[in-house]
Design an enzyme around this catalytic site. Structure first.
Site, PDB file in Angstrom:
ATOM      1  N   ARG A 173     -58.435-161.146   2.394  1.00 40.60           N
ATOM      2  CA  ARG A 173     -57.477-161.004   1.927  1.00 40.60           C
ATOM      3  C   ARG A 173     -56.011-161.606   2.223  1.00 40.60           C
ATOM      4  NH1 ARG A 173     -56.568-154.999   1.812  1.00 40.60           N
ATOM      5  NH2 ARG A 173     -55.039-154.112   3.556  1.00 40.60           N
ATOM      6  N   ARG A 177     -57.342-172.015   5.568  1.00 41.69           N
ATOM      7  CA  ARG A 177     -57.039-172.987   5.135  1.00 41.69           C
ATOM      8  C   ARG A 177     -57.363-174.247   6.404  1.00 41.69           C
ATOM      9  NH1 ARG A 177     -51.342-170.866   5.082  1.00 41.69           N
ATOM     10  NH2 ARG A 177     -51.261-169.981   3.317  1.00 41.69           N
ATOM     11  N   ARG A 250     -55.943-144.392   5.784  1.00 38.13           N
ATOM     12  CA  ARG A 250     -55.395-144.521   7.306  1.00 38.13           C
ATOM     13  C   ARG A 250     -53.494-144.500   7.287  1.00 38.13           C
ATOM     14  NH1 ARG A 250     -57.234-143.858  12.007  1.00 38.13           N
ATOM     15  NH2 ARG A 250     -56.428-145.686  13.616  1.00 38.13           N
ATOM     16  N   ARG A 281     -48.648-154.272  15.615  1.00 38.95           N
ATOM     17  CA  ARG A 281     -47.418-155.318  15.150  1.00 38.95           C
ATOM     18  C   ARG A 281     -46.312-154.543  15.683  1.00 38.95           C
ATOM     19  NH1 ARG A 281     -49.365-156.087   8.734  1.00 38.95           N
ATOM     20  NH2 ARG A 281     -48.896-154.470   8.209  1.00 38.95           N
ATOM     21  N   GLU A 301     -45.631-151.176  15.018  1.00 44.08           N
ATOM     22  CA  GLU A 301     -45.939-149.971  13.902  1.00 44.08           C
ATOM     23  C   GLU A 301     -47.627-149.670  15.089  1.00 44.08           C
ATOM     24  OE1 GLU A 301     -45.988-152.322  10.571  1.00 44.08           O
ATOM     25  OE2 GLU A 301     -48.341-151.739  10.510  1.00 44.08           O
ATOM     26  N   TYR A 349     -55.573-150.799  -2.237  1.00 41.81           N
ATOM     27  CA  TYR A 349     -54.403-151.785  -1.687  1.00 41.81           C
ATOM     28  C   TYR A 349     -53.841-152.410  -2.713  1.00 41.81           C
ATOM     29  CZ  TYR A 349     -51.526-154.434   1.523  1.00 41.81           C
ATOM     30  OH  TYR A 349     -50.629-154.520   2.343  1.00 41.81           O
ATOM     31  N   ASP A 351     -50.297-154.829  -3.766  1.00 39.36           N
ATOM     32  CA  ASP A 351     -49.335-155.753  -3.398  1.00 39.36           C
ATOM     33  C   ASP A 351     -48.114-155.400  -4.222  1.00 39.36           C
ATOM     34  OD1 ASP A 351     -49.737-156.522  -1.222  1.00 39.36           O
ATOM     35  OD2 ASP A 351     -50.855-158.241  -2.247  1.00 39.36           O
TER      36      ASP A 351
HETATM   37  P1  FAD Z   1     -45.368-145.466  -2.936  1.00 38.71           P
HETATM   38  O1  FAD Z   1     -44.286-145.992  -2.320  1.00 38.71           O
HETATM   39  O2  FAD Z   1     -46.360-144.673  -1.876  1.00 38.71           O
HETATM   40  O3  FAD Z   1     -44.930-144.392  -3.458  1.00 38.71           O
HETATM   41  C1  FAD Z   1     -45.334-143.289  -3.872  1.00 38.71           C
HETATM   42  C2  FAD Z   1     -44.187-142.470  -4.657  1.00 38.71           C
HETATM   43  O4  FAD Z   1     -44.306-141.395  -5.011  1.00 38.71           O
HETATM   44  C3  FAD Z   1     -43.963-142.001  -2.545  1.00 38.71           C
HETATM   45  O5  FAD Z   1     -42.075-142.162  -2.926  1.00 38.71           O
HETATM   46  C4  FAD Z   1     -43.922-140.562  -2.411  1.00 38.71           C
HETATM   47  O6  FAD Z   1     -43.094-139.625  -1.757  1.00 38.71           O
HETATM   48  C5  FAD Z   1     -44.343-140.015  -3.766  1.00 38.71           C
HETATM   49  N1  FAD Z   1     -45.024-138.548  -4.277  1.00 38.71           N
HETATM   50  C6  FAD Z   1     -46.129-138.441  -3.897  1.00 38.71           C
HETATM   51  N2  FAD Z   1     -46.476-137.731  -4.152  1.00 38.71           N
HETATM   52  C7  FAD Z   1     -46.001-136.795  -4.385  1.00 38.71           C
HETATM   53  C8  FAD Z   1     -45.650-135.766  -5.132  1.00 38.71           C
HETATM   54  N3  FAD Z   1     -46.391-134.475  -4.973  1.00 38.71           N
HETATM   55  N4  FAD Z   1     -43.759-134.868  -4.970  1.00 38.71           N
HETATM   56  C9  FAD Z   1     -43.361-135.741  -5.189  1.00 38.71           C
HETATM   57  N5  FAD Z   1     -43.374-136.936  -5.281  1.00 38.71           N
HETATM   58  C10 FAD Z   1     -44.997-137.200  -4.367  1.00 38.71           C
HETATM   59  N6  FAD Z   1     -46.637-155.259  -0.589  1.00 38.71           N
HETATM   60  C11 FAD Z   1     -46.475-156.660  -0.884  1.00 38.71           C
HETATM   61  O7  FAD Z   1     -46.417-156.936  -2.124  1.00 38.71           O
HETATM   62  N7  FAD Z   1     -45.967-157.285  -0.078  1.00 38.71           N
HETATM   63  C12 FAD Z   1     -46.233-156.878   1.578  1.00 38.71           C
HETATM   64  O8  FAD Z   1     -45.549-157.360   2.340  1.00 38.71           O
HETATM   65  C13 FAD Z   1     -46.715-155.651   1.359  1.00 38.71           C
HETATM   66  N8  FAD Z   1     -46.353-155.501   3.008  1.00 38.71           N
HETATM   67  C14 FAD Z   1     -47.267-153.453   3.070  1.00 38.71           C
HETATM   68  C15 FAD Z   1     -46.709-153.325   4.308  1.00 38.71           C
HETATM   69  C16 FAD Z   1     -47.265-151.481   4.285  1.00 38.71           C
HETATM   70  C17 FAD Z   1     -47.635-151.365   5.757  1.00 38.71           C
HETATM   71  C18 FAD Z   1     -47.985-150.529   3.475  1.00 38.71           C
HETATM   72  C19 FAD Z   1     -48.721-149.683   3.739  1.00 38.71           C
HETATM   73  C20 FAD Z   1     -47.978-151.181   2.275  1.00 38.71           C
HETATM   74  C21 FAD Z   1     -47.247-152.800   2.189  1.00 38.71           C
HETATM   75  N9  FAD Z   1     -46.943-153.530   1.214  1.00 38.71           N
HETATM   76  C22 FAD Z   1     -46.995-154.805   0.340  1.00 38.71           C
HETATM   77  C23 FAD Z   1     -47.760-152.689  -0.444  1.00 38.71           C
HETATM   78  C24 FAD Z   1     -45.983-151.835  -1.257  1.00 38.71           C
HETATM   79  O9  FAD Z   1     -45.786-150.871  -0.401  1.00 38.71           O
HETATM   80  C25 FAD Z   1     -47.021-150.998  -2.228  1.00 38.71           C
HETATM   81  O10 FAD Z   1     -47.872-152.402  -3.034  1.00 38.71           O
HETATM   82  C26 FAD Z   1     -45.946-150.449  -2.812  1.00 38.71           C
HETATM   83  O11 FAD Z   1     -45.245-149.538  -2.566  1.00 38.71           O
HETATM   84  C27 FAD Z   1     -46.689-149.600  -3.816  1.00 38.71           C
HETATM   85  O12 FAD Z   1     -46.273-148.845  -4.926  1.00 38.71           O
HETATM   86  P2  FAD Z   1     -46.386-147.217  -5.240  1.00 38.71           P
HETATM   87  O13 FAD Z   1     -44.873-146.527  -6.090  1.00 38.71           O
HETATM   88  O14 FAD Z   1     -48.079-147.086  -6.141  1.00 38.71           O
HETATM   89  O15 FAD Z   1     -46.649-146.506  -4.495  1.00 38.71           O
HETATM   90  N1  UDP Z   2     -56.805-158.882  10.162  1.00 43.36           N
HETATM   91  C1  UDP Z   2     -56.319-158.740  11.164  1.00 43.36           C
HETATM   92  N2  UDP Z   2     -56.306-159.963  12.548  1.00 43.36           N
HETATM   93  C2  UDP Z   2     -54.645-159.937  11.756  1.00 43.36           C
HETATM   94  C3  UDP Z   2     -54.104-159.091  10.923  1.00 43.36           C
HETATM   95  C4  UDP Z   2     -55.375-158.852  10.055  1.00 43.36           C
HETATM   96  O1  UDP Z   2     -57.844-158.908  11.705  1.00 43.36           O
HETATM   97  O2  UDP Z   2     -53.676-160.146  12.983  1.00 43.36           O
HETATM   98  C5  UDP Z   2     -57.834-157.925   9.242  1.00 43.36           C
HETATM   99  C6  UDP Z   2     -57.224-156.459   9.911  1.00 43.36           C
HETATM  100  O3  UDP Z   2     -58.568-155.967   9.381  1.00 43.36           O
HETATM  101  C7  UDP Z   2     -56.138-155.937   8.332  1.00 43.36           C
HETATM  102  C8  UDP Z   2     -56.864-157.462   7.256  1.00 43.36           C
HETATM  103  O4  UDP Z   2     -56.596-158.827   8.364  1.00 43.36           O
HETATM  104  O5  UDP Z   2     -56.306-155.310   7.519  1.00 43.36           O
HETATM  105  C9  UDP Z   2     -55.684-157.942   6.084  1.00 43.36           C
HETATM  106  O6  UDP Z   2     -54.475-158.256   6.686  1.00 43.36           O
HETATM  107  P1  UDP Z   2     -52.455-157.971   6.583  1.00 43.36           P
HETATM  108  O7  UDP Z   2     -52.202-159.129   7.286  1.00 43.36           O
HETATM  109  O8  UDP Z   2     -52.398-157.850   4.209  1.00 43.36           O
HETATM  110  O9  UDP Z   2     -52.823-156.209   6.816  1.00 43.36           O
HETATM  111  P2  UDP Z   2     -51.044-155.780   5.471  1.00 43.36           P
HETATM  112  O10 UDP Z   2     -50.215-156.322   6.677  1.00 43.36           O
HETATM  113  O11 UDP Z   2     -52.060-155.262   4.289  1.00 43.36           O
HETATM  114  O12 UDP Z   2     -51.832-154.231   6.932  1.00 43.36           O
END
Ligand code: FAD
Ligand code: UDP
Length: 375
Positions: A173, A177, A250, A281, A301, A349, A351
């Protein structure tokens, strides 16, 4: 008897909100429910004295797809933000993602040719020809020194298992570069909704009925009577009452602090890559929007095992879990009048731009009367 809604959408995250928006536009009556106290899923922001705090981890919108970029921009204005991350290894700082700056900081090598040569030497020394896991993939990409400095410690605390036991796909992911370019994402369009992600969710859910603090699974039978079709965006194994076993996730925990300083770390995200620091982080939220406040809000986090009642954040897409997911996917294909979608129901996973793409594609097929819409 006619049911009160055409669609019941379980989950007010991005996937559910895009479906609701599209269905409302085509004149359908939708009800959205979510078990959390707010809409937006993991995009949700909390306004802390004027700073938009990304409550579930840093979220940066990035895409190469102009249609998806236009889709979100016609809903809310976006502020340009070019993400770049710093990594802290035992007090020494490096640029991420892996680029010529990072290699210079590690090896003091200045040309791409020297760096590519050094990586090839380390890959050969590690005897890797066909990378079979995250460790081998990482060493093949950036060499063993970089792996031990910026990847091994971070990855093993993030995932709670050895890098050798993780799929290679996770590290792919990250961009690699051989130019001096610190942009975390290579995508052409990047930004954050001006005023935070709640504005985007509010625009998607405008004129849609939303009820919060409701867990669909607590009263499945009653909710099923509410609508002709259900769109389920929760965990797919939970829908089937874990009949084939639990999919692994996780989880994370977050600790927030308000600091009496205007600029704590000089960037939005600082990764801590050694194994001794318990968090992965620190996010300093004001940098996402160029905030000028005399104080700052930061979030630590911490990765966590998936205890009961914890939030499932990252699917663990190793072969055992992917095989288990295939069974649920096959069961989902047999369900009438239920559409599964989103990160939890598809155990993937995704985005944000991919979530929007997937929701729009499913809604388009639905409007065209196609039946094969399952995960
Ligand atoms: P969710 O946001 O998980 O929504 C699902 C919803 O369903 C939740 O509100 C939950 O409460 C609800 N739900 C589940 N079960 C039930 C139930 N039984 N009854 C009622 N409600 C329920 N993407 C990016 O593009 N850029 C980023 O920088 C980025 N950073 C991220 C960082 C982290 C730490 C994480 C975890 C994800 C990140 N993502 C990022 C991914 C992004 O969060 C997801 O693409 C997006 O939130 C997914 O939307 P979703 O609706 O599928 O899931
Ligand atoms: N990763 C790492 N070191 C870093 C950042 C990321 O080893 O400083 C690895 C780690 O395994 C992570 C993966 O690269 O789960 C993807 O990183 P990303 O920044 O996409 O993680 P996310 O924002 O999805 O948690």
């Amino acid at each position: 008897m006619e049911k009160p809604y055409d669609y019941l959408i379980v989950g007010a995250g991005l996937f559910g909100a895009v479906c609701a928006h599209e269905l409302r536009k085509s004149g359908h009556k939708c009800l959205v429910i979510d078990k959390r106290m707010h809409a937006g899923g993991n995009l949700y922001c909390e306004n802390v004295n004027g700073i938009q705090v990304h409550k579930y981890g840093a979220h940066i919108f990035h895409t190469n797809d102009l249609a998806i970029w236009n889709y979100v921009n016609q809903l809310v204005p976006f502020r340009h933000y070019n993400h770049s991350v710093m990594a802290n290894y035992k007090g020494k700082l490096f640029n991420l993602p892996f680029n010529m700056n990072t290699f210079y900081q590690l090896w003091q090598l200045k040309t791409p040719e020297e760096v590519i040569g050094r990586i090839a030497e380390q890959r050969t020394a590690a005897k890797i020809t066909d990378p079979a896991n995250l460790e081998e993939q990482a060493i093949s990409m950036v060499g063993a020194d970089m792996y031990h400095t910026l990847i091994k410690g971070y990855t093993e605390k993030q995932w709670g298992r050895f890098a050798k036991e993780l799929p290679a796909s996770i590290i792919k992911r990250l961009p690699l570069r051989f130019t001096y370019d610190n942009s975390y994402f290579s995508d052409r369009y990047q930004g954050i909704p001006a005023g935070g992600y709640n504005k985007l969710i509010d625009a998607l859910l405008a004129d849609v009925e939303v009820r919060l603090n409701i867990d669909y699974l607590d009263n499945k039978d009653a909710w099923q009577e509410m609508a002709e079709t259900i769109i389920f965006t929760g965990p797919i194994d939970a829908w089937f009452n874990y009949c084939y076993g639990r999919l692994e996730y996780r989880s994370l925990s977050f600790e927030q602090e308000i600091l009496p300083v205007s600029n704590f770390q000089g960037c939005a995200v600082m990764n801590y890559t050694d194994s001794e620091v318990p968090y992965t982080r620190i996010i300093e939220h004001k940098h996402f929007e160029g905030g000028q406040q005399p104080f700052s809000v930061i979030t630590y986090e911490y990765p966590q095992a998936m205890a009961r009642n914890a939030e499932p954040y990252y699917p663990v897409n190793d072969s055992r879990n992917n095989n288990l997911y295939t069974k649920y996917k096959q069961a989902a294909a047999q369900q009438a009048n239920v559409i599964f979608g989103g990160r939890l129901a598809e155990y993937k996973y995704y985005d944000m731009d991919q979530i929007i793409g997937s929701a729009l594609s499913k809604m388009k097929k639905l409007k065209a009367g196609l039946s094969n819409l399952q995960v």
